[in-house]
Scaffold this motif. Structure first.
Motif, PDB file in Angstrom:
ATOM      1  N   CYS A  51      -5.909 -16.698   6.793  1.00  0.00           N
ATOM      2  CA  CYS A  51      -6.042 -15.296   7.159  1.00  0.00           C
ATOM      3  C   CYS A  51      -5.800 -14.433   5.929  1.00  0.00           C
ATOM      4  O   CYS A  51      -4.900 -14.715   5.132  1.00  0.00           O
ATOM      5  CB  CYS A  51      -5.043 -14.911   8.250  1.00  0.00           C
ATOM      6  N   ALA A  52      -6.603 -13.398   5.770  1.00  0.00           N
ATOM      7  CA  ALA A  52      -6.433 -12.442   4.680  1.00  0.00           C
ATOM      8  C   ALA A  52      -6.269 -11.047   5.280  1.00  0.00           C
ATOM      9  O   ALA A  52      -7.153 -10.566   5.987  1.00  0.00           O
ATOM     10  CB  ALA A  52      -7.642 -12.472   3.741  1.00  0.00           C
ATOM     11  N   VAL A  53      -5.127 -10.444   5.027  1.00  0.00           N
ATOM     12  CA  VAL A  53      -4.860  -9.089   5.494  1.00  0.00           C
ATOM     13  C   VAL A  53      -5.133  -8.137   4.336  1.00  0.00           C
ATOM     14  O   VAL A  53      -4.609  -8.326   3.233  1.00  0.00           O
ATOM     15  CB  VAL A  53      -3.414  -8.937   5.999  1.00  0.00           C
ATOM     16  N   CYS A  54      -5.957  -7.132   4.575  1.00  0.00           N
ATOM     17  CA  CYS A  54      -6.388  -6.219   3.522  1.00  0.00           C
ATOM     18  C   CYS A  54      -6.073  -4.775   3.917  1.00  0.00           C
ATOM     19  O   CYS A  54      -6.255  -4.397   5.082  1.00  0.00           O
ATOM     20  CB  CYS A  54      -7.898  -6.355   3.275  1.00  0.00           C
ATOM     21  N   ASP A  55      -5.624  -3.979   2.954  1.00  0.00           N
ATOM     22  CA  ASP A  55      -5.263  -2.593   3.231  1.00  0.00           C
ATOM     23  C   ASP A  55      -5.756  -1.706   2.081  1.00  0.00           C
ATOM     24  O   ASP A  55      -5.555  -2.026   0.904  1.00  0.00           O
ATOM     25  CB  ASP A  55      -3.746  -2.469   3.377  1.00  0.00           C
ATOM     26  N   ILE A  56      -6.421  -0.614   2.438  1.00  0.00           N
ATOM     27  CA  ILE A  56      -6.944   0.297   1.413  1.00  0.00           C
ATOM     28  C   ILE A  56      -5.789   1.081   0.792  1.00  0.00           C
ATOM     29  O   ILE A  56      -4.979   1.673   1.510  1.00  0.00           O
ATOM     30  CB  ILE A  56      -7.962   1.284   2.026  1.00  0.00           C
ATOM     31  N   ASN A  57      -5.728   1.097  -0.511  1.00  0.00           N
ATOM     32  CA  ASN A  57      -4.694   1.856  -1.213  1.00  0.00           C
ATOM     33  C   ASN A  57      -5.058   3.342  -1.265  1.00  0.00           C
ATOM     34  O   ASN A  57      -6.214   3.706  -1.504  1.00  0.00           O
ATOM     35  CB  ASN A  57      -4.514   1.321  -2.639  1.00  0.00           C
ATOM     36  N   CYS A  58      -4.067   4.172  -1.013  1.00  0.00           N
ATOM     37  CA  CYS A  58      -4.175   5.621  -1.223  1.00  0.00           C
ATOM     38  C   CYS A  58      -5.181   6.320  -0.324  1.00  0.00           C
ATOM     39  O   CYS A  58      -5.743   7.356  -0.705  1.00  0.00           O
ATOM     40  CB  CYS A  58      -4.501   5.923  -2.685  1.00  0.00           C
ATOM     41  N   LEU A  59      -5.425   5.784   0.876  1.00  0.00           N
ATOM     42  CA  LEU A  59      -6.332   6.474   1.795  1.00  0.00           C
ATOM     43  C   LEU A  59      -5.778   7.841   2.175  1.00  0.00           C
ATOM     44  O   LEU A  59      -6.527   8.823   2.273  1.00  0.00           O
ATOM     45  CB  LEU A  59      -6.554   5.625   3.058  1.00  0.00           C
ATOM     46  N   LYS A  60      -4.450   7.932   2.366  1.00  0.00           N
ATOM     47  CA  LYS A  60      -3.832   9.219   2.726  1.00  0.00           C
ATOM     48  C   LYS A  60      -4.035  10.241   1.612  1.00  0.00           C
ATOM     49  O   LYS A  60      -4.318  11.419   1.870  1.00  0.00           O
ATOM     50  CB  LYS A  60      -2.349   9.031   3.003  1.00  0.00           C
ATOM     51  N   ALA A  61      -3.915   9.794   0.366  1.00  0.00           N
ATOM     52  CA  ALA A  61      -4.110  10.702  -0.763  1.00  0.00           C
ATOM     53  C   ALA A  61      -5.538  11.229  -0.801  1.00  0.00           C
ATOM     54  O   ALA A  61      -5.787  12.399  -1.111  1.00  0.00           O
ATOM     55  CB  ALA A  61      -3.768   9.988  -2.071  1.00  0.00           C
ATOM     56  N   VAL A  62      -6.506  10.368  -0.478  1.00  0.00           N
ATOM     57  CA  VAL A  62      -7.908  10.792  -0.438  1.00  0.00           C
ATOM     58  C   VAL A  62      -8.115  11.802   0.681  1.00  0.00           C
ATOM     59  O   VAL A  62      -8.771  12.838   0.491  1.00  0.00           O
ATOM     60  CB  VAL A  62      -8.832   9.571  -0.243  1.00  0.00           C
ATOM     61  N   ASN A  63      -7.554  11.494   1.871  1.00  0.00           N
ATOM     62  CA  ASN A  63      -7.694  12.421   2.998  1.00  0.00           C
ATOM     63  C   ASN A  63      -7.075  13.789   2.683  1.00  0.00           C
ATOM     64  O   ASN A  63      -7.655  14.836   2.988  1.00  0.00           O
ATOM     65  CB  ASN A  63      -7.034  11.834   4.245  1.00  0.00           C
ATOM     66  N   ASP A  64      -5.898  13.776   2.064  1.00  0.00           N
ATOM     67  CA  ASP A  64      -5.199  15.029   1.754  1.00  0.00           C
ATOM     68  C   ASP A  64      -5.910  15.818   0.665  1.00  0.00           C
ATOM     69  O   ASP A  64      -5.943  17.056   0.702  1.00  0.00           O
ATOM     70  CB  ASP A  64      -3.751  14.734   1.328  1.00  0.00           C
ATOM     71  N   SER A  65      -6.482  15.103  -0.309  1.00  0.00           N
ATOM     72  CA  SER A  65      -7.080  15.781  -1.459  1.00  0.00           C
ATOM     73  C   SER A  65      -8.531  16.175  -1.233  1.00  0.00           C
ATOM     74  O   SER A  65      -8.974  17.232  -1.692  1.00  0.00           O
ATOM     75  CB  SER A  65      -6.997  14.881  -2.700  1.00  0.00           C
ATOM     76  N   PHE A  66      -9.286  15.330  -0.531  1.00  0.00           N
ATOM     77  CA  PHE A  66     -10.723  15.564  -0.404  1.00  0.00           C
ATOM     78  C   PHE A  66     -11.188  15.777   1.032  1.00  0.00           C
ATOM     79  O   PHE A  66     -12.338  16.143   1.257  1.00  0.00           O
ATOM     80  CB  PHE A  66     -11.497  14.371  -0.996  1.00  0.00           C
TER      81      PHE A  66
END
Length: 394
Positions: free
Chosen positions: A257-272
């Motif tokens: 199993c490979a668990v994957c998580d996007i880094n800095c999605l919150k920063a993208v949502n807040d900034s853009f």
């Protein structure tokens, strides 16, 4: 009146196929025309099957040239039907890029048959109650049909774990039935029931795969934002895989199993804004689905979290795929901000796991460790800092 009585089964088949084609045109997905092509090939064979029943028994009236042309189209549609059945299997196994290459190779024998047709013979024989055709043209058509059906069944069985259950239950019996009919037709050529069987097979595909219930069930397992499997499918598959690979009766199998998580999605949502955040999610899903092509499935289980399950794939190959994901993220330059994915993997052989959920739990822990390493690293990647530097003006 006698002709109508003789061709009554063909009339029923035509009616059924026309109804199925109408559904496919009105309700089917515009991007998916495989079932429509199967319907058209089946319809074409039924039409010319009915015509040849008349012409072959009235050669003096219709002439050999007309008979030859009618039988040529009957054989051609039969081959095209088996070819599209094979394509039906391929499209459920391979990625879109590989699929285009496969389609060209799969349809090449049909094109060669058409080119060779003027040099092939069709002979007519008196059978039990009716005349029938054979010769090199018929033998070649039957041979290619058998090859398509055998290769399709073998390919489906080899990749059975990668194919949805309803597709296996729909296509495999149909392939076996078609192969059986071809063999029986060769042994008893005057039966002339291939058109009816093609109609049965097409109807079987409709009810097992293309019908509205199956269509909406499939949509229920797809994440509409990314096009990959969603959490509903993940929950169902994990329950089934847990029973299969962690049952005391069945024994444990190789599973990663490979668990994957996007880094800095919150920063993208807040900034853009969230629309740009959705673009980041789709980009991550694109990279993961293409790079993890050997995975049993890739699922989006949360806003920024994905899980990939590998069955029968070596640890080295999975680790290589993880490295390719990182390369793929760096090559994804169409975004205004860097794409970075934290990944943790766990092998069912790592420990004495009681269930598949324990494997996921360990992979999740390792994913957070990897996320920390990425955030602490200044020499490899600084996604959040880079995003902050690119903040949109207020």
């Amino acid at each position: 009146m006698n002709i109508i009585l003789i061709l009554r089964s063909e009339v029923v088949c035509l009616t059924i196929l026309l109804l199925l084609m109408a559904y496919s045109l009105i309700c089917g997905a515009k991007s998916e025309k495989t079932f429509l092509r199967v319907c058209i090939c089946s319809l074409g064979h039924v039409i010319f099957d009915g015509i040849t029943v008349y012409t072959v028994n009235n050669i003096e009236t219709t002439g050999r040239a007309v008979n030859y042309i009618m039988h040529f189209f009957m054989y051609l549609f039969a081959m095209c039907f088996s070819c599209e059945m094979f394509c039906y299997i391929i499209k459920n196994i391979f990625s879109a890029v590989s699929l285009r290459r496969w389609m060209k190779a799969v349809r090449l024998p049909v094109a060669l048959y058409v080119a060779a047709m003027p040099f092939l013979e069709i002979n007519y024989y008196q059978g039990n109650g009716t005349m029938y055709s054979m010769g090199s043209a018929g033998a070649a058509a039957f041979a290619l049909t058998v090859i398509y059906m055998i290769l399709g069944a073998v390919l489906l069985l080899i990749n059975i774990r990668r194919v949805e259950t309803n597709v296996v239950l729909g296509v495999l019996p149909c392939s076996i039935l078609a192969l059986t009919v071809v063999v029986i037709q060769l042994l008893v050529p005057e039966l002339l029931f291939t058109g009816a069987v093609m109609t049965i097979i097409t109807t079987g595909l409709f009810f097992s795969i293309e019908n509205p219930v199956a269509h909406y069930m499939k949509r229920a397992y797809i994440d509409l934002d990314t096009g990959i499997k969603n959490k509903n499918c993940y929950i169902e598959d994990m329950r089934r895989l847990n029973e299969t690979y962690f049952s005391e009766r069945k024994g444990r199998g190789p599973l990663i199993c490979a668990v994957c998580d996007i880094n800095c999605l919150k920063a993208v949502n807040d900034s853009f804004g969230h629309m740009e955040g959705d673009e980041l999610i789709r980009a991550a899903a694109d990279v993961l689905s293409k790079t993890f092509e050997k995975a049993y499935n890739v699922y989006r289980v949360g806003g920024d979290e994905f899980i990939a399950v590998f069955i029968g794939v070596s640890r080295d190959r999975v680790e290589g795929a993880v490295a390719d994901v990182r390369k793929g993220c760096k090559k994804y330059t169409s975004l205004k901000y860097p794409l970075s994915i934290a990944i943790g993997i766990a092998d069912s052989c790592d420990d004495d796991f009681a269930s598949i959920y324990d494997v996921v739990s360990l992979a999740d822990k390792r994913m957070y460790e990897n996320k920390t390493q990425i955030k602490d690293s200044t020499s490899h990647f600084e996604p959040c800092c880079a995003i902050n530097r690119q903040k949109a003006p207020h």
